[in-house]
Design a protein around this motif. Structure first.
Motif, PDB file in Angstrom:
ATOM      1  N   GLN A 116       0.997  -1.501  -0.042  1.00 43.94           N
ATOM      2  CA  GLN A 116       0.064  -0.004  -0.391  1.00 43.94           C
ATOM      3  C   GLN A 116       0.511   1.456  -0.006  1.00 43.94           C
ATOM      4  O   GLN A 116       0.561   1.915  -0.649  1.00 43.94           O
ATOM      5  N   VAL A 117       1.899   1.475   0.597  1.00 42.53           N
ATOM      6  CA  VAL A 117       3.033   2.126   0.520  1.00 42.53           C
ATOM      7  C   VAL A 117       3.667   3.022  -1.104  1.00 42.53           C
ATOM      8  O   VAL A 117       3.544   3.405  -1.427  1.00 42.53           O
ATOM      9  N   VAL A 120       0.952   4.488  -2.629  1.00 42.89           N
ATOM     10  CA  VAL A 120       0.748   5.547  -2.309  1.00 42.89           C
ATOM     11  C   VAL A 120       2.094   6.313  -3.041  1.00 42.89           C
ATOM     12  O   VAL A 120       1.106   7.460  -3.628  1.00 42.89           O
ATOM     13  N   ARG A 123       1.027   7.187  -6.575  1.00 42.75           N
ATOM     14  CA  ARG A 123      -0.085   8.384  -6.607  1.00 42.75           C
ATOM     15  C   ARG A 123       0.820   9.452  -6.298  1.00 42.75           C
ATOM     16  O   ARG A 123       0.260  10.864  -7.385  1.00 42.75           O
ATOM     17  N   LEU A 124       1.864   9.147  -5.328  1.00 40.78           N
ATOM     18  CA  LEU A 124       1.815  10.801  -4.845  1.00 40.78           C
ATOM     19  C   LEU A 124       2.761  11.322  -6.224  1.00 40.78           C
ATOM     20  O   LEU A 124       2.806  12.837  -6.873  1.00 40.78           O
ATOM     21  N   LYS A 129       3.346  15.555  -5.846  1.00 38.15           N
ATOM     22  CA  LYS A 129       2.764  16.021  -4.401  1.00 38.15           C
ATOM     23  C   LYS A 129       3.882  15.133  -3.104  1.00 38.15           C
ATOM     24  O   LYS A 129       4.206  15.649  -2.385  1.00 38.15           O
ATOM     25  N   VAL A 281       4.195   6.989   5.886  1.00 36.25           N
ATOM     26  CA  VAL A 281       3.211   7.079   4.979  1.00 36.25           C
ATOM     27  C   VAL A 281       2.118   6.139   5.278  1.00 36.25           C
ATOM     28  O   VAL A 281       1.310   7.082   4.790  1.00 36.25           O
ATOM     29  N   SER A 282       2.196   5.199   6.337  1.00 36.27           N
ATOM     30  CA  SER A 282       1.658   4.334   6.859  1.00 36.27           C
ATOM     31  C   SER A 282       1.290   5.515   7.229  1.00 36.27           C
ATOM     32  O   SER A 282      -0.740   5.202   8.110  1.00 36.27           O
ATOM     33  N   ASN A 283       1.590   6.309   8.342  1.00 35.87           N
ATOM     34  CA  ASN A 283       0.852   7.281   9.791  1.00 35.87           C
ATOM     35  C   ASN A 283      -0.100   7.784   8.872  1.00 35.87           C
ATOM     36  O   ASN A 283      -1.439   8.823   8.797  1.00 35.87           O
ATOM     37  N   ARG A 284       0.055   9.332   8.032  1.00 31.50           N
ATOM     38  CA  ARG A 284       0.074  10.355   7.520  1.00 31.50           C
ATOM     39  C   ARG A 284      -1.064   9.707   6.097  1.00 31.50           C
ATOM     40  O   ARG A 284      -2.337  10.161   6.183  1.00 31.50           O
ATOM     41  N   TYR A 285      -1.170   8.665   5.748  1.00 30.21           N
ATOM     42  CA  TYR A 285      -1.841   8.313   4.527  1.00 30.21           C
ATOM     43  C   TYR A 285      -2.405   6.742   4.398  1.00 30.21           C
ATOM     44  O   TYR A 285      -3.645   7.211   3.378  1.00 30.21           O
ATOM     45  N   LEU A 286      -2.005   6.602   5.332  1.00 31.32           N
ATOM     46  CA  LEU A 286      -2.673   4.793   5.544  1.00 31.32           C
ATOM     47  C   LEU A 286      -3.401   4.663   6.882  1.00 31.32           C
ATOM     48  O   LEU A 286      -4.086   3.223   7.078  1.00 31.32           O
TER      49      LEU A 286
END
Length: 369
Positions: A116-117, A120, A123-124, A129, A281-286
């Protein structure tokens, strides 16, 4: 002449079976105590060889018994002994078991949100981004986006985890074999190994004491029995695309872990290691991190244990000292896996080594006082 050979064949087998125990006791009694274990193992192997050698060959004994042989009907004393070679425990496909070990390693990284990371980051990168441009991380993301090398989707992987380990909530295909007892057997194997080495330590300290009666489960037979069950269940549920999926997803996982360690990607998230990138990334987006420390250890030790299960034939008559030497490295992996498992959400209700082993073996729990 053939009738006489069959008579001797049957009579020899009967004699071996009848007198073997007496012969074994006499021979072992004449040996020093420190040599008896090794000698007993050799005698057991020799007994098996003699039984196989004196058994009836092919279908001749059966046809003689029912009266279709060249000599017509024959009595029981003229028929070769029907020795059947046991081969159930050997009827596995090693490549499937090794693929299952790799798939377990991949599954734990799936739980760590590694795949998943990467999605992300793609996508960024596509949306502009993430402040990377021409570094190795940017090039790696570009190649992943262009070629999309992982052809097995998340749904394919979830179905594979469900089939091989009964993990997740994906619907298994109709008619597919699902390894429903995998986790129970895996935990049982880990606790059997842990109990085995704890019992060895206790036995060395209090050998001959009254407390020795409180350790009935730490035996070679327990480890072997659960290991064989685990191996058989994995073999019958990992056919089909499991091997191909494990190989492709494994190579993809190796590549993306190297990608996450690229200096420009780490700099974009002010991270020192790839694991910091995964956590940030997990904390910020997942929605939060998923026990990376525990999952990493479970992946490492779980894969090694499953590789051991795949490569070990768990012979019943193995020398206990030899078994102890072979399995000793696995004891540390089992303890490490259990320690990590206790810290995961599904393992926080772990009842402990002895109660868990009693449950796997179907032994009733002692009544509370």
């Amino acid at each position: 002449m053939r009738r006489k050979e069959r008579d001797m064949n049957f009579q020899t087998t009967e004699t071996i079976q009848r007198l073997w125990e007496t012969f074994l006791n006499e021979q072992l009694a004449s040996l020093p105590p420190e040599q008896r274990d090794a000698a007993a193992t050799q005698f057991e192997q020799r007994f098996g060889e003699l039984m196989a050698k004196n058994g009836a060959d092919g279908d001749g004994g059966f046809f003689d018994l029912i009266g279709l042989g060249p000599n017509g009907g024959a009595g029981f004393d003229a028929i070769g002994y029907p020795h059947v070679q046991p081969d159930f425990d050997d009827s596995v496909v090693p490549s499937q078991l090794h693929a299952a070990a790799e798939l377990y390693f991949i599954y734990q990284h799936e739980r760590m949100k590694v795949f998943q990371v990467v999605d992300v980051l793609l996508r960024l990168f596509r949306l502009g981004k993430m402040r990377i441009q021409r570094g190795p991380g940017a090039r790696g993301l570009y190649l992943l986006q262009k070629w999309q090398p992982l052809r097995y989707s998340v749904r394919d992987r979830m179905v594979a985890y469900r089939r091989a380990f009964n993990y997740g909530t994906a619907q298994a295909p109709a008619g597919a074999v699902v390894n429903r007892n995998f986790h129970r057997q895996l935990v049982g194997f880990m606790v059997a190994l842990g109990q085995y080495f704890r019992d060895l330590l206790i036995g060395e300290v209090i050998r001959g004491g009254q407390l020795i009666d409180q350790r009935p489960f730490g035996s070679v037979a327990t480890v072997q029995r659960i290991g064989l069950d685990l191996r058989y269940a994995l073999d019958r549920s990992t056919y089909g695309n499991i091997f191909a999926l494990a190989m492709e997803a494994g190579h993809y996982l190796k590549s993306v872990l190297q990608l996450l360690d690229a200096p420009d990607i780490k700099k974009a998230f002010d991270a020192n290691t790839k694991w910091d990138v995964i956590e940030i990334v997990s904390n910020r987006y997942l929605g939060g991190v998923a026990e990376p420390s525990q999952r990493a250890k479970m992946a490492e030790s779980g894969r090694r244990i499953l590789q051991f299960v795949a490569d070990n034939d768990f012979r019943t008559a193995i020398d206990p000292i030899l078994f102890q030497s072979v399995v000793r490295p696995m004891g540390a992996h089992a303890e490490a896996w259990l320690a990590a498992y206790r810290m995961t959400p599904e393992g926080r209700g772990f009842p402990g080594v002895t109660p868990a082993l009693r449950g796997v073996l179907g032994v009733p729990q002692p009544a509370s006082v």
